[in-house]
Design a protein around this motif. Structure first.
Motif: not given
Length: 367
Positions: A154-166, A172-176
Motif C-alpha cells: 500500500x503506497x501513495x501515488x504522486x499526483x500533479x495539480x492541474x493548473x491549466x484546467x485540462x 507545472x509543479x505542485x505535486x502531492x
C-alpha cells in the motif's frame, strides 16, 4: 507562542504562517493540514481537548480538537451546527474520520495478533490517517504499521495539480501524494537532490529558512543537479512552481519524506536548510538508510539532545564550562533541584528551535 494571550479567534491577525494541504478527499487534506501546523499532532485527534460548549461557540485555535472530542462523545451534527455554525458538509466529513477511528479502536480490542488488514489500512490512508495515527489507535508503533503497509504494498501515488484546467497536459509543479489514486502523474528516473523546507512559519522561525532553501536549490542547479523540494507553506519563494525541478507540497514528516525518497530515489537529502522539522526526523531517516547529505544525523542528534551535548562538552580536553543543568520528567524532582540551587532557571526541552516550549521559571509556581 506566548503565555497569557487570549486563544479566541476574531478579526485580528494572530499568526504568521499557513500551510497548504492537497489531497483527493476533504478528510485526507484536512488531516494532512493539522499535522503540518503542529508536528506533535497526529491528525483529527479526539483526545487532545475536552468538550467545552463555550469553545464550540467561540472559535479558538484548538476548536477543531474540541469538535473531535464532541463527535467521539456522540454529539449530533445538528447540535454541533447550532453551536459552531460550521456548514454541516464539513461536520459530516469530520464525523467520517471519528467513525473510522472508533472502528480502528474496536478492531484493536477484538483482533489478535494484528487487527490491520490490507482493506483497513487502505481505508485509513484514504481518510488521511498517518502511520503514526493508525499506530496510536491500535496501540502499536509507527514502524509496525509501516512494515505492514509495505507487506500489503500500500503506497501513495504522486499526483500533479492541474493548473491549466485540462486544456492541455499540465507541466507545472505542485505535486502531492495521495492514496485516492491508481497511477502516478509523473515518471521518475532516480537521481537528483531532495531539499526539505521548514514547513509552517512560526514567530522566531520563518523567512530565514526559506532563504536558505532557495539559495541551496539555486546552487544545486548551478551544479546541474535535479532539485526536489518538499515544503508546505504557500507564501514562500521555495514553493514557487519554477524554483525547483520538482515541488512536493507535502508535510515534512518521517513517513512522507521516506515515501517521496522511495519514489524519487535521489542521490541524497539535504536537511540543514529547513531548521527544526528536518532535524527532528534526521535519526529516523538515518535508521531507514536514507542518504543524508551534509552534517551526519548522529552529529545533529549530538547537538540537539541536551544530554549528549553536555557529555560532549565534559569530554573535551580541556572540558568546556556549561551552566548547571539537569534533565527531569518529574515536577517534584525538578522543584527540589531548583530550590537547592536557587531560581531563576531556564526550562527547555531538547529538539526545539526559536524558544518554542521554553520558559524562565522564577519560583516553584512558575516552574
Amino acid at each position: 507562542k506566548f503565555t497569557g494571550v487570549s486563544h479566541k479567534i476574531g478579526s485580528s491577525m494572530k499568526s504568521v504562517g499557513e500551510v497548504m494541504a492537497i489531497g483527493r478527499t476533504f478528510e485526507e487534506s484536512f488531516q494532512k493540514a493539522l499535522r503540518m501546523v503542529d508536528e506533535s499532532v497526529n491528525g483529527f485527534d479526539p483526545y487532545l481537548k475536552k468538550v467545552s460548549k463555550e469553545e464550540l461557540e467561540s472559535p479558538t485555535d484548538k476548536r477543531m480538537f474540541v469538535l473531535a472530542a464532541a463527535l467521539m462523545e456522540g454529539w449530533t451534527i445538528e447540535e454541533l451546527y447550532e453551536l459552531t455554525k460550521i456548514d454541516p458538509w464539513f461536520l459530516y466529513k469530520f464525523q467520517n474520520i471519528i467513525n473510522f477511528q472508533r472502528e480502528l479502536e474496536l478492531e484493536s480490542l477484538c483482533c489478535t495478533p494484528s487487527p490491520l488488514t490490507a482493506d483497513l489500512i487502505m481505508r485509513a490512508k484514504k481518510l488521511g490517517f498517518s502511520d503514526k495515527y493508525i499506530a496510536q489507535c491500535i496501540k502499536t508503533s509507527e514502524l509496525v504499521v509501516r512494515r505492514l503497509r509495505t507487506v500489503y504494498t500500500i503506497k501513495p501515488f504522486v499526483k500533479r495539480v492541474d493548473t491549466v484546467a485540462a486544456e492541455w497536459p499540465a507541466s507545472t509543479n505542485y505535486l502531492y501524494l495521495t492514496y485516492n489514486g491508481s497511477s502516478n502523474d509523473i515518471e521518475t528516473s532516480g537521481g537528483g537532490i531532495m531539499v526539505l523546507g521548514s514547513g509552517v512559519y512560526r514567530i522566531g522561525s520563518s523567512v530565514e529558512f526559506d532563504c536558505c532553501a532557495v539559495g541551496c536549490v539555486q546552487e544545486l542547479r548551478k551544479m546541474n543537479k535535479t532539485t526536489i523540494m518538499v515544503n508546505c507553506n504557500p507564501e514562500t519563494v521555495s514553493t514557487d512552481y519554477d524554483i525547483c525541478d520538482k515541488l512536493y507540497f507535502e508535510e515534512i514528516s518521517f513517513e512522507t519524506v521516506m515515501e517521496i525518497y522511495n519514489i524519487e530515489n535521489p542521490e541524497g537529502i539535504i536537511l540543514s536548510m529547513g531548521g527544526q522539522l528536518p532535524n527532528n526526523i534526521a535519526m529516523d531517516l538515518f535508521r531507514q538508510k536514507a542518504r543524508i547529505l551534509g552534517t551526519s544525523p548522529e552529529s545533529i542528534d549530538g547537538a540537539e539532545n541536551r544530554f549528549k551535548f553536555s557529555r560532549l562538552l565534559d569530554n573535551m580536553n580541556p572540558s568546556i564550562l556549561q551552566p548547571l543543568w539537569r534533565e527531569f520528567t518529574d515536577i517534584e524532582m525538578a522543584k527540589k533541584f531548583c530550590s537547592k540551587h536557587g531560581y531563576p532557571f531556564i526550562v527547555r526541552p531538547s529538539y526545539v528551535l526559536s524558544g518554542a516550549a521554553m520558559n524562565v521559571a522564577t519560583s516553584d509556581r512558575s516552574l
